[in-house]
Design a protein around this motif. Structure first.
Motif, PDB file in Angstrom:
ATOM      1  N   LYS A  42       5.278   7.151  -7.838  1.00 23.63           N
ATOM      2  CA  LYS A  42       3.956   7.397  -8.421  1.00 23.63           C
ATOM      3  C   LYS A  42       3.966   8.666  -9.263  1.00 23.63           C
ATOM      4  O   LYS A  42       3.352   8.726 -10.334  1.00 23.63           O
ATOM      5  CB  LYS A  42       2.922   7.514  -7.309  1.00 23.63           C
TER       6      LYS A  42
ATOM      7  N   ASP B   1      -9.891   3.088  -6.476  1.00 20.70           N
ATOM      8  CA  ASP B   1      -9.953   4.081  -5.416  1.00 20.70           C
ATOM      9  C   ASP B   1      -8.596   4.528  -4.892  1.00 20.70           C
ATOM     10  O   ASP B   1      -8.506   5.445  -4.091  1.00 20.70           O
ATOM     11  CB  ASP B   1     -10.788   3.537  -4.244  1.00 20.70           C
ATOM     12  N   ARG B   2      -7.521   3.880  -5.327  1.00 20.97           N
ATOM     13  CA  ARG B   2      -6.195   4.251  -4.815  1.00 20.97           C
ATOM     14  C   ARG B   2      -5.135   3.640  -5.722  1.00 20.97           C
ATOM     15  O   ARG B   2      -5.440   2.952  -6.693  1.00 20.97           O
ATOM     16  CB  ARG B   2      -6.012   3.740  -3.384  1.00 20.97           C
ATOM     17  N   THR B   3      -3.879   3.900  -5.370  1.00 23.27           N
ATOM     18  CA  THR B   3      -2.742   3.341  -6.103  1.00 23.27           C
ATOM     19  C   THR B   3      -1.971   2.402  -5.197  1.00 23.27           C
ATOM     20  O   THR B   3      -1.572   2.791  -4.093  1.00 23.27           O
ATOM     21  CB  THR B   3      -1.808   4.454  -6.611  1.00 23.27           C
ATOM     22  N   SER B   4      -1.794   1.174  -5.639  1.00 19.81           N
ATOM     23  CA  SER B   4      -0.946   0.226  -4.925  1.00 19.81           C
ATOM     24  C   SER B   4       0.363   0.065  -5.694  1.00 19.81           C
ATOM     25  O   SER B   4       0.527   0.613  -6.795  1.00 19.81           O
ATOM     26  CB  SER B   4      -1.653  -1.127  -4.780  1.00 19.81           C
TER      27      SER B   4
ATOM     28  N   ASP C  25      -2.586   1.370 -10.676  1.00 20.79           N
ATOM     29  CA  ASP C  25      -3.746   2.213 -10.406  1.00 20.79           C
ATOM     30  C   ASP C  25      -4.995   1.348 -10.236  1.00 20.79           C
ATOM     31  O   ASP C  25      -5.393   0.623 -11.151  1.00 20.79           O
ATOM     32  CB  ASP C  25      -3.962   3.220 -11.539  1.00 20.79           C
TER      33      ASP C  25
ATOM     34  N   ASN D 155       0.852  -1.185   0.000  1.00 17.76           N
ATOM     35  CA  ASN D 155       0.000   0.000   0.000  1.00 17.76           C
ATOM     36  C   ASN D 155       0.890   1.237   0.000  1.00 17.76           C
ATOM     37  O   ASN D 155       2.116   1.135   0.137  1.00 17.76           O
ATOM     38  CB  ASN D 155      -0.963  -0.025   1.193  1.00 17.76           C
ATOM     39  N   PRO D 156       0.333   2.440  -0.185  1.00 20.49           N
ATOM     40  CA  PRO D 156       1.166   3.635  -0.300  1.00 20.49           C
ATOM     41  C   PRO D 156       2.062   3.919   0.903  1.00 20.49           C
ATOM     42  O   PRO D 156       3.027   4.676   0.791  1.00 20.49           O
ATOM     43  CB  PRO D 156       0.142   4.759  -0.501  1.00 20.49           C
TER      44      PRO D 156
END
Length: 721
Positions: free
Chosen positions: A296, A332-335, A329, A247-248
């Motif tokens: 990112k 709902d988010r970027t992993s 991508d 995760n970020p």
């Protein structure tokens, strides 16, 4: 029964709602289109009226300027008062700009010819006014009045007025036509509206069908996505490389079995843990988040870039890792996906390869140099006269030993280039002496093939930025290649010509050229145009590959032109250099010297007894050698005697030959010291060394000649032993 009626009612309501929506959409669409077209038509008419008004205003303003010119001219001619020239000058200054404005505003009506006539009439009128004013200014007012009285000025003014009126009429007619066309378009729009209404109904009906179909497609897409997810999960779980999803913040969201096994832990024990625990040195808190955020932001630059780290297994052992991290991508988010590969085995193989190359360098170069040197001495008569049959056999053995030496040298060069360990001392070099030396060295080889060598004239101040030894290696390979593939009795030429901030060195052979099918891989390793080339011509197929790698690392480029049946030209382009002084390469004397009455004494240290014997034979009659395989005995020799020169090997059984530099210098500060070794010597290890020759690259004749040169140069300077 009630349930059926309720379902029927719900169905009817649904259809009514759909029908209402469709009707509303039709009405809205119709109103929007009609209103928009009306606005567009009004806007177009407004622009046409404005443009027409502007055009006629410009024409009227142009006519006013000409009237001012007429009044100013006449007033000045009649009264001689210069006050009348004020409006004339203002009008004269503005008339050309107004003509341009008229041309721009009337361009839409196709009046280019009329505007050109108006421009010419205006010019004629203004020229007439200038002549009249000039006569008055010269004191010939009577002549000016007579000129006006002829009526020529009025005729010109009437010409201008007529053209202005004609242009105005054309502009008016154009506006009338546009208005009529707009009315026609409006009527057509009304007719098309009905057709659009029918089309909208059909379109919305089709849209309803498409919505139904999209629902079916959505269900099919969901099934496919489910299948894709299952396949990706299978790939994730069965991959041989370790894969970790982050995760970020850098926490592990999922980890595949390969990664868990790599670190000697279970997958469940690593979930939600910070990825830093898997590395030898855990990053500071927040550092991983910063790295991922930067990745990112610059994904196009860093996506998939491989970096090397050291991982830590659960038992505390450390191992090398290659890691690449890429952003993914999601909705709902970027992993982030980290792919890890354990390179322990590859490092071991690289170490084994390095050790093997070192062994080849020392254990093969030295004996092969001894063999080639011994055979060369015998062939040269050092052991007495031999029969022709024995001499032929010795020549064959010497030739094949030389081929083995070249093969080893080429293989070691390729390995050094690929490992990034080839050293380059790039500096300004004069091309003339370097090419002379290269041709001189290749002359003997060319003689074996009955090939002549020629350097075409070029500017003596031509210089390039390059490494002297490596550029000499490039030229030697290119000349050797050209000689081998040229027909007997032909000439190989070397030419230099300037390019834009570069010099091009061209080597031309007179061979059969390069076939079309082979050209694409001519610079590949072990490439031969024909399977029999290596047997007929000799060579390893590595020469041109080495040349390309060296030239590239010198900041240059290599190319070739070829014609089958006529020959090939190889071009080496290198950066030009400004020579601020004599930058030259001394030609190496190749001839043998006659023995002198007083022979110099040379210390020779080498761990190979055969090499000691061969070198001693090579120096026979030219120097006395004190030879030893032992570092301790060499130190004893140095304590007892002073030497005119020293020839040292690097890899000794009881030390390193360079350890003798200090005691030699202490005994005799200016004594020439040479390294004659099978190993490649790094620049840092050359301190205090006058000359470095690599076995198998330098012949025994070269060793003898250059050693004697250094001794004689020392004597010429008046330096004793």
């Amino acid at each position: 029964m009630k349930l059926s009626a309720q379902r029927l009612r719900i169905g009817l309501v649904g259809w009514v709602l759909v029908a209402s929506c469709i009707g509303t959409l039709i009405i809205l669409a119709f109103l929007a289109i009609s209103t928009n077209r009306g606005f567009e038509e009004n806007d177009r008419l407004r622009h046409l009226v404005t443009d027409s008004y502007d055009a006629r205003s410009a024409l009227q303003e142009l006519m006013t300027l000409h009237q001012d010119i007429e009044i100013g001219q006449r007033g000045y001619a009649i009264t001689g008062d210069t006050a009348f020239l004020a409006p004339y000058r203002v009008a004269e200054a503005q008339v050309e700009g107004q003509l341009n404005a008229v041309a721009a505003r009337t361009s839409k009506i196709g009046s280019t010819q009329l505007v050109a006539q108006l421009r010419q009439a205006s010019r004629d009128k203004r020229d007439f006014a200038k002549r009249t004013i000039a006569l008055v200014a010269d004191g010939r007012r009577g002549e000016a009045q007579q000129l006006i009285a002829t009526g020529a000025g009025k005729v010109l003014m009437d010409r201008v007025r007529g053209l202005v009126e004609e242009l105005s009429e054309v502009e008016r007619l154009m506006l009338d036509r546009s208005t009529a066309n707009a009315e026609t378009d409006r009527q057509k729009l009304q007719g098309r509206t009905l057709g659009l209404e029918i089309g909208l109904i059909l379109l919305l009906t089709l849209a309803g069908l498409l919505v139904l179909r999209s629902q079916l497609s959505r269900q099919s897409a969901l099934r496919r996505a489910s299948d894709m997810a299952a396949r990706q999960e299978a790939i994730f779980d069965s991959s041989m490389d370790g894969m970790i999803v982050l995760n970020p913040s850098g926490s592990i969201e999922s980890i595949n079995p390969a990664a868990a096994s790599m670190f000697g832990a279970s997958a469940s024990s690593l979930l939600r843990r910070d990825i830093g625990i898997l590395f030898e040195v855990a990053p500071d808190r927040g550092q991983i988040e910063t790295f991922l955020a930067r990745l990112k932001a610059k994904r196009s630059e860093n996506k998939g870039r491989i970096q090397e780290f050291f991982g830590r297994r659960s038992d505390g052992t450390i191992f090398p890792l290659e890691v690449s991290v890429s952003p993914v991508d999601l909705a709902d988010r970027t992993s982030f996906v980290a792919v890890l590969r354990d390179v322990s085995e590859r490092r071991e193989v690289e170490q084994m390869k390095s050790e093997f190359v070192a062994t080849v360098s020392h254990e093969l170069r030295t004996p092969l140099t001894s063999i080639a040197g011994s055979l060369g001495l015998i062939n040269g008569g050092a052991a007495g006269e031999v029969s022709p049959k024995v001499g032929r056999l010795i020549e064959i053995a010497h030739s094949n030993a030389a081929r083995l030496v070249r093969l080893i040298n080429d293989i070691l060069d390729i390995e050094k280039i690929e490992a990034g360990r080839m050293q380059f001392d790039i500096r300004p070099l004069a091309l003339a002496p370097l090419l002379d030396a290269a041709v001189h060295q290749a002359a003997g080889f060319a003689g074996q093939y009955d090939i002549a060598l020629r350097i075409e004239p070029f500017p003596p101040n031509a210089g390039v930025l390059a490494d002297e030894d490596r550029l000499m290696q490039v030229m030697t390979n290119l000349l050797s290649n050209a000689i081998k593939f040229s027909r007997r009795g032909e000439t190989v030429t070397v030419a230099v010509r300037p390019l834009d901030r570069r010099y091009r060195i061209s080597v031309t052979d007179c061979g059969e050229g390069i076939s079309e099918v082979f050209r694409a891989r001519i610079f590949q390793k072990f490439a031969q145009a024909d399977a029999s080339d290596s047997r007929q011509k000799g060579g390893t197929g590595l020469g041109l590959s080495i040349v390309k790698e060296i030239v590239t690392r010198l900041g240059g480029s290599i190319s070739f032109d070829t014609v089958e049946g006529r020959g090939t030209v190889f071009h080496v382009d290198l950066p030009a250099a400004e020579l601020h002084g004599p930058v030259a390469i001394e030609a190496r004397p190749q001839e043998r010297r006659d023995p002198e009455p007083s022979l110099p004494t040379i210390l020779h240290v080498d761990d190979d007894p055969d090499m000691l014997a061969v070198v001693e034979s090579a120096f026979e009659g030219k120097a006395l050698l004190h030879s030893t395989q032992s570092m301790s005995q060499a130190r004893a020799f140095i304590r007892r005697s002073k030497y005119d020169a020293a020839i040292l090997d690097v890899g000794m059984l009881d030390g390193c030959g360079t350890d003798l530099v200090a005691p030699l210098r202490e005994r005799s500060p200016a004594v020439p010291i040479m390294l004659f070794t099978a190993q490649e010597v790094e620049p840092a290890a050359r301190n205090g060394i006058d000359l470095v020759l690599v076995k198998s690259r330098a012949s025994l004749d070269t060793l003898v000649d250059q050693t004697i040169d250094l001794i004689e140069a020392r004597k010429n300077k008046g330096i004793g032993p």
